[in-house]
Scaffold this active site. Structure first.
Site, mmCIF file in Angstrom:
data_model
loop_
_atom_site.group_PDB
_atom_site.id
_atom_site.type_symbol
_atom_site.label_atom_id
_atom_site.label_comp_id
_atom_site.label_asym_id
_atom_site.label_seq_id
_atom_site.Cartn_x
_atom_site.Cartn_y
_atom_site.Cartn_z
ATOM 1 N N ASP A 1 0.955 11.029 26.450
ATOM 2 C CA ASP A 1 0.283 11.662 27.597
ATOM 3 C C ASP A 1 1.299 11.965 28.700
ATOM 4 O O ASP A 1 1.271 13.025 29.317
ATOM 5 C CB ASP A 1 -0.803 10.727 28.141
ATOM 6 N N HIS B 1 -5.838 5.400 27.375
ATOM 7 C CA HIS B 1 -5.410 6.532 26.555
ATOM 8 C C HIS B 1 -6.675 7.175 25.978
ATOM 9 O O HIS B 1 -7.006 7.031 24.811
ATOM 10 C CB HIS B 1 -4.475 6.059 25.437
#
Length: 334
Positions: A159, A187
């Site tokens: 990410d 996440h």
């Protein structure tokens, strides 16, 4: 040459591992003078495929690979480990509730945590990739009480890298020119990609990203949703989940644990929240900005948090708290 280290990769017959194993074997993760004993674990039905991966690793003729062991047995896989990369998990199938996914994974990560406790070195570094990564990581840590909880981390570097590259693309620079983006929280699609403290190098000078872009509505809108939903976008386009980029992020994450973060830079990883100064409840596995030195991470302290960020950080903490509660119900009965 140093003594070899034992590195385990689980889910070793899968897509991500296939992209990761060569990087580990060729020295780009642990350094060009670090011999490795590579241990590959997968479930019994995958042993045929794993055999093929083993053959390919042998055929790479990598000088640092002292040995490669393929197994479906935890007592072999987790023995005397220096590093465990837990990639394997139960994937979400169509029509599957998140709760069912959590339940299946609690079982896997309780078992692997117990195996770490029983067989691995107490100094082992554990990196969890398999989703839901934060809660899987917490489950493994709780199941290995004699291994310091600081030794457990989960991957939010993918990410982080996605956020870096979106900013770089928008400004027409390379990803390397962007630093100190932050991924806060889970996440999942509630993660909060934050560039309030990020810097970009423009014409040799470091400038704040907000100042460089002068486009607050993009930064507070489309930028965030693009990063949050990037995994789904890759699946939609490729019909498979991110593997090459995930493997690159895992390599980045482990290399930074091993060698430390560059001066003046911080990275994002999911770590135990105990003692953080950002109002995140203790005992969550939450992604924070960290710096790493001597294989030990520390929170980046003292970053001012505005109201916009606060709300997003609290939202993802709430999701993680709910996930944890669900997982722990299963944990006691698993």
């Amino acid at each position: 040459m140093s003594e070899p280290i034992r590195v385990l990769v689980t889910g070793a017959a899968g897509q991500i591992a296939y992209s990761l194993l060569y990087s580990i074997g060729n020295g780009s993760v642990f350094g060009k003078d670090q011999p490795i004993i590579l241990v590959l674990l997968d479930i019994t039905p995958m042993m045929g495929v794993l055999d093929g991966v083993l053959m390919e690793l042998q055929d790479c003729a990598l000088p640092l690979l002292q040995d490669v062991i393929a197994t479906d047995k935890e007592e072999i896989a987790f023995k005397d480990l220096d590093v465990a990369v837990l990639v394997g998990s139960m994937p979400r199938r169509e029509g599957m509730e998140r709760k069912d996914l959590l339940k299946a994974n609690v079982k896997i990560f309780k078992s692997q945590g117990t195996a770490l406790e029983k067989y691995a070195k107490k100094s082992v570094k554990v990196i969890v990739v398999g989703n839901p990564a934060n809660t899987n990581c917490l489950t493994a840590s709780k199941s290995a009480p004699s291994i310091p909880k600081e030794n457990f981390s989960c991957l939010t570097r993918l990410d982080h890298n996605r956020a870096k590259s979106q900013i770089a693309l928008k400004l027409g620079v390379t990803a390397d020119d962007v630093k100190n983006v932050i991924i806060w929280g889970n996440h999942s699609s509630t993660q909060y990609p934050d560039v309030n403290h990020a810097k970009v190098k423009l014409q040799g000078k470091e400038v704040g990203v907000y100042e460089a872009l002068k486009d607050d509505s993009w930064l507070k809108g489309e930028f965030i949703t693009t990063v949050q939903q990037r995994g789904a976008a890759v699946i939609k386009a490729r019909k498979l989940s991110s593997a090459m980029s995930a493997a690159k992020a895992i390599a980045d994450h482990i290399r930074d644990i091993w060698f430390g973060t560059p001066e003046g830079e911080f990275v994002s990883m999911g770590v135990i929240s105990d003692g953080n100064s950002y109002g995140v409840p203790d005992d969550l596995l939450y992604s924070f900005p960290v710096v790493i030195k001597n294989k030990t991470w520390k929170f980046v302290e003292g970053l001012p948090i505005n109201d916009f960020s606060r709300e997003k950080m609290d939202l993802t903490a709430k999701e993680l708290t709910e996930e944890k509660e669900t997982a722990f119900e299963f944990l006691s009965s698993a």
